[in-house]
Design a protein around this motif. Structure first.
Motif, mmCIF file in Angstrom:
data_model
loop_
_atom_site.group_PDB
_atom_site.id
_atom_site.type_symbol
_atom_site.label_atom_id
_atom_site.label_comp_id
_atom_site.label_asym_id
_atom_site.label_seq_id
_atom_site.Cartn_x
_atom_site.Cartn_y
_atom_site.Cartn_z
ATOM 1 N N CYS A 1 69.412 28.838 7.772
ATOM 2 C CA CYS A 1 69.801 27.502 7.304
ATOM 3 C C CYS A 1 69.897 27.402 5.784
ATOM 4 O O CYS A 1 70.972 27.148 5.223
ATOM 5 C CB CYS A 1 68.818 26.456 7.820
ATOM 6 N N ALA A 2 68.767 27.566 5.107
ATOM 7 C CA ALA A 2 68.724 27.344 3.668
ATOM 8 C C ALA A 2 69.600 28.316 2.885
ATOM 9 O O ALA A 2 70.354 27.887 1.997
ATOM 10 C CB ALA A 2 67.273 27.384 3.177
ATOM 11 N N PRO A 3 69.544 29.630 3.151
ATOM 12 C CA PRO A 3 70.386 30.548 2.372
ATOM 13 C C PRO A 3 71.877 30.240 2.488
ATOM 14 O O PRO A 3 72.611 30.329 1.499
ATOM 15 C CB PRO A 3 70.042 31.925 2.965
ATOM 16 N N ARG A 4 72.320 29.859 3.662
ATOM 17 C CA ARG A 4 73.749 29.584 3.840
ATOM 18 C C ARG A 4 74.150 28.271 3.186
ATOM 19 O O ARG A 4 75.265 28.143 2.662
ATOM 20 C CB ARG A 4 74.093 29.590 5.327
ATOM 21 N N LEU A 5 73.255 27.295 3.203
ATOM 22 C CA LEU A 5 73.538 26.046 2.493
ATOM 23 C C LEU A 5 73.584 26.298 0.983
ATOM 24 O O LEU A 5 74.475 25.792 0.291
ATOM 25 C CB LEU A 5 72.480 24.998 2.829
ATOM 26 N N ASN A 6 72.658 27.086 0.478
ATOM 27 C CA ASN A 6 72.654 27.420 -0.949
ATOM 28 C C ASN A 6 73.926 28.154 -1.353
ATOM 29 O O ASN A 6 74.509 27.890 -2.417
ATOM 30 C CB ASN A 6 71.430 28.273 -1.288
ATOM 31 N N ALA A 7 74.374 29.088 -0.512
ATOM 32 C CA ALA A 7 75.596 29.835 -0.809
ATOM 33 C C ALA A 7 76.804 28.902 -0.869
ATOM 34 O O ALA A 7 77.687 29.055 -1.720
ATOM 35 C CB ALA A 7 75.812 30.922 0.247
ATOM 36 N N ALA A 8 76.834 27.925 0.024
ATOM 37 C CA ALA A 8 77.951 26.986 0.040
ATOM 38 C C ALA A 8 77.979 26.123 -1.216
ATOM 39 O O ALA A 8 79.049 25.789 -1.732
ATOM 40 C CB ALA A 8 77.865 26.100 1.280
ATOM 41 N N LEU A 9 76.812 25.765 -1.726
ATOM 42 C CA LEU A 9 76.718 24.893 -2.903
ATOM 43 C C LEU A 9 76.824 25.648 -4.220
ATOM 44 O O LEU A 9 76.967 25.022 -5.280
ATOM 45 C CB LEU A 9 75.391 24.122 -2.875
ATOM 46 N N GLU A 10 76.764 26.956 -4.161
ATOM 47 C CA GLU A 10 76.722 27.755 -5.393
ATOM 48 C C GLU A 10 77.909 27.471 -6.304
ATOM 49 O O GLU A 10 77.769 27.417 -7.527
ATOM 50 C CB GLU A 10 76.677 29.241 -5.032
#
Length: 223
Positions: A39-48
């Motif tokens: 969850c968190a890593p993929r959300l962070n990647a999207a917001l990068e």
């Protein structure tokens, strides 16, 4: 519950085996570890690549996902919805010690559902009627009225202007190892784990989270 970029799933307040016998060690371990990795890593990647939105809280992102650029909207709804649901789900549970709601939340439950049994029946109805996988939520608005709602897949009640108090994960990974296909039996047993102290705190903080959803507050609600 509300967090900011870069996101992470909070550590548990209990050991993986402390929810037994309701949820066994393997079920909790695999559920939590899988969410932590996805969850968190993929959300962070999207917001990068979107610094404009990196100071938005998770609640604000989800409540306003429909206004986000299309390329960002889908990962926020998908991975942000998963993260919020799991954050609340895991923090809504405690080792089974027979907690009860505090006076304020108990009164709101009576006003909204007639009794604790009325709340549990409404939860059971919402979960049983859920097509496929998703979540069952206890939510509230500014006036403190409680209601039960169910959402499919990664959807949350935040776009409806509702602040979560509790949620039960109805995705199969939450229960299948132990309860097989018996989702309703799992959900009924889940009540033994509800952390009513945490639920009462969220209920009292409803104004903070509603403000955070609207981007009107810098306070990190549901900490």
């Amino acid at each position: 519950m509300d967090r900011y970029y870069p996101f992470q799933l909070d550590p548990l307040d209990y050991r993986f085996n402390e929810l037994e016998p309701v949820l066994d060690l393997q079920t909790v371990l695999l559920h939590y570890s899988g969410c932590q990795q996805n969850c968190a890593p993929r959300l962070n990647a999207a917001l990068e690549g979107w610094p404009r939105y990196q100071d938005w809280s998770l609640c604000r992102l989800l409540a306003n996902a429909g206004r986000l650029p299309p390329a960002l909207r889908e990962p926020v709804q998908r991975y942000g919805g998963k993260l919020l649901g799991h954050q609340l789900y895991f923090s809504s549970m405690t080792p089974p010690v027979g907690q009860q709601p505090d006076e304020e939340l108990a009164a709101a439950i009576r006003d909204s559902f007639g009794s604790m049994e009325g709340l549990r029946q409404r939860f059971a109805q919402a979960g049983g009627a859920l097509p496929g996988v998703g979540w069952v939520w206890l939510v509230t608005g500014r006036r403190g009225q409680l209601r039960v709602t169910a959402t499919r897949d990664d959807e949350t009640p935040l776009p409806q202007g509702l602040a979560p108090v509790l949620c039960c994960d109805r995705w199969e990974h939450a229960y299948f190892l132990q309860y097989k296909g018996q989702a309703d039996r799992y959900q009924e047993a889940w009540w033994q784990l509800v952390d009513w102290k945490a639920a009462g705190e969220r209920y009292r903080q409803r104004e903070d989270i509603l403000q955070a959803m609207a981007g009107q507050s810098t306070r990190r609600a549901y900490g």
